[in-house]
Write an enzyme that holds these catalytic residues in place. Structure first.
Site, PDB file in Angstrom:
ATOM      1  N   CYS A  83     -10.828  10.271   8.066  1.00 50.70           N
ATOM      2  CA  CYS A  83      -9.490   9.782   7.692  1.00 50.70           C
ATOM      3  C   CYS A  83      -8.418  10.512   8.475  1.00 50.70           C
ATOM      4  CB  CYS A  83      -9.254   9.987   6.196  1.00 50.70           C
ATOM      5  SG  CYS A  83      -7.638   9.395   5.652  1.00 50.70           S
ATOM      6  N   CYS A 105      -2.578  15.004   2.845  1.00 52.48           N
ATOM      7  CA  CYS A 105      -3.633  14.999   1.843  1.00 52.48           C
ATOM      8  C   CYS A 105      -4.346  16.338   1.881  1.00 52.48           C
ATOM      9  CB  CYS A 105      -4.628  13.870   2.118  1.00 52.48           C
ATOM     10  SG  CYS A 105      -5.781  13.590   0.749  1.00 52.48           S
ATOM     11  N   CYS A 153     -11.477  14.498   4.091  1.00 51.29           N
ATOM     12  CA  CYS A 153     -12.465  13.476   4.458  1.00 51.29           C
ATOM     13  C   CYS A 153     -12.497  13.371   5.980  1.00 51.29           C
ATOM     14  CB  CYS A 153     -12.118  12.142   3.812  1.00 51.29           C
ATOM     15  SG  CYS A 153     -12.040  12.263   2.011  1.00 51.29           S
ATOM     16  N   CYS A 155       0.862  -1.180   0.000  1.00 53.94           N
ATOM     17  CA  CYS A 155       0.000   0.000   0.000  1.00 53.94           C
ATOM     18  C   CYS A 155       0.902   1.235   0.000  1.00 53.94           C
ATOM     19  CB  CYS A 155      -0.907  -0.032   1.229  1.00 53.94           C
ATOM     20  SG  CYS A 155      -2.013   1.384   1.317  1.00 53.94           S
ATOM     21  N   CYS A 210      -6.291   0.960   7.142  1.00 53.58           N
ATOM     22  CA  CYS A 210      -6.826   2.016   6.258  1.00 53.58           C
ATOM     23  C   CYS A 210      -7.156   3.260   7.068  1.00 53.58           C
ATOM     24  CB  CYS A 210      -8.126   1.581   5.590  1.00 53.58           C
ATOM     25  SG  CYS A 210      -8.018   0.085   4.661  1.00 53.58           S
TER      26      CYS A 210
END
Ligand code: SAH
Length: 371
Positions: free
Chosen positions: A122, A115, A119, A108, A342
């Site tokens: 996250c 980022c 979101c 991954c 994740c």
């Protein structure tokens, strides 16, 4: 020539390497030879490239380098998942995760430092954003992981799959991501098939259409909500590129190949997006498009108010989708004990967006109430 003027060959795909050697007055096949040394044999010294003439090796030493990111730390989970913290410049670190399974090993990979999207569920988003990764910093994650896993130069494919599901939005770093994916799929480098390289996006539609022009990697889309009202909140880029347009772009992406499917990722948030009504809306939406659905149990991180749906709710949600004929799997949570799951990747980001500051001031009144 100083170290910084040297060309880092990890930035060049096959075409770029050929152009580089042409500039040096060398034949194009040198690109193939050097590519094999770098990626298939994991060599970082030109001196070790024994099928190049000594003069060429010396010249390469002067003008070029093979410089992957530096490993700061390596953590191993009880379940075999490995996470590396990689230093990419003075202020910033990124994370890369290897997930071994019975018949495959998935790496991954991160595409940006932090980022720029926001979101709400996250952890990378909380870090803010610093910059795009270079091609070398993206493909360098594979290079480093292969070394650390002692996977080179063995024939056996320890890393059989790559997913661009680490930190960042890959479609907002288009050129470097595409170049790195080319190297992943290039026969003289890692030789992965297009089915084994997956780009995950929150849905940057113009870039998705561009991707189709230049690449045919597999696509995963972070959907997370079956209607615009909810998705606007969870994945704010939806306000710019709403669901209907996103679905049309997904259709376009796979239009030429009737065997292709899009993977839709759906994070399971208790009481937010996990009701039977949500499942029914999702069925309506995805029935139109060849798809697989990946339900991702929400992974908590410090400071979040979200909770993961309970197992019974996730199973029920999955069953409703399956009964409607949608191919649905619940993603196994891996590497949780080392914060490698994740949405848990944080790295070390010198935030240029000041998002961390904003968040701190927003949450201050709440803290005061608590104390
Ligand atoms: N920006 C890209 C690449 C990141 S992929 C994208 O949005 O697709 C990482 C995946 O994990 C995305 O589907 C993301 O939405 C999901 N994710 C983010 N935070 C999570 C969390 N806390 N728990 C579970 N999944 C999360």
């Amino acid at each position: 020539m100083s170290e910084h003027d040297k060309v880092n060959l990890l930035n060049l795909d096959q075409a770029g390497l050929q152009a580089f050697f042409a500039e040096q007055g060398e034949k194009a096949f040198r690109a193939t030879q050097v590519m094999k040394w770098i990626y298939q044999f994991g060599v970082e010294e030109f001196g070790a490239m024994t099928n190049l003439a000594k003069g060429l090796r010396e010249k390469l030493d002067q003008v070029a380098e093979i410089r992957p990111p530096q490993v700061v730390s390596e953590q191993r989970s009880e379940d075999g998942t490995v996470k590396w913290l990689l230093q990419i410049d003075n202020g910033n670190c990124i994370e890369t995760v290897f997930i071994p399974e019975d018949h495959r090993g998935t790496l991954c990979v991160s595409s940006q430092v932090g980022c720029a999207l926001d979101c709400t569920f996250c952890s990378t988003a909380q870090q803010g954003f610093n910059r795009n990764l270079s091609t070398a910093e993206i493909i360098g994650q594979l290079w480093v992981a292969n070394q650390r896993l002692h996977a080179i130069p063995r024939q056996q494919r320890t890393i059989s799959n790559v997913v661009l599901m680490g930190m960042g939005e890959p479609l907002l770093n288009f050129d470097n991501v595409v170049r790195a994916m080319n190297i992943m799929m290039e026969d003289n480098a890692y030789g992965l098939s297009k089915r084994r390289v997956t780009l995950s996006t929150s849905g940057v539609i113009p870039a998705l259409d561009r991707l189709k022009q230049v690449s045919d990697v597999s696509l995963a889309v972070s959907l997370h909500a079956p209607n615009d009202e909810l998705r606007d909140q969870l994945v704010p880029i939806n306000r710019k590129y709403p669901i209907k347009e996103l679905m049309a772009a997904c259709q376009r992406y796979i239009a030429d190949d009737s065997r292709r499917k899009i993977t839709f990722e759906y994070v399971m948030l208790a009481g937010i997006n996990d009701s039977e009504e949500h499942a029914r809306q999702l069925i309506k939406l995805l029935r139109q498009i060849p798809s697989k659905i990946n339900l991702i149990p929400f992974n908590p991180f410090p400071g979040t108010d979200y909770r993961c749906s309970d197992a019974a709710t996730i199973n029920r949600f999955r069953d409703i989708l399956m009964e409607a004929g949608l191919m649905t799997v619940t993603r196994k949570t891996r590497g949780e004990d080392i914060d490698a799951a994740c949405g848990q990747l944080a790295g070390k980001v010198e935030d240029k967006t000041k998002r961390k500051l904003r968040r701190a001031s927003e949450s201050m009144p709440i803290n005061r109430v608590g104390t």
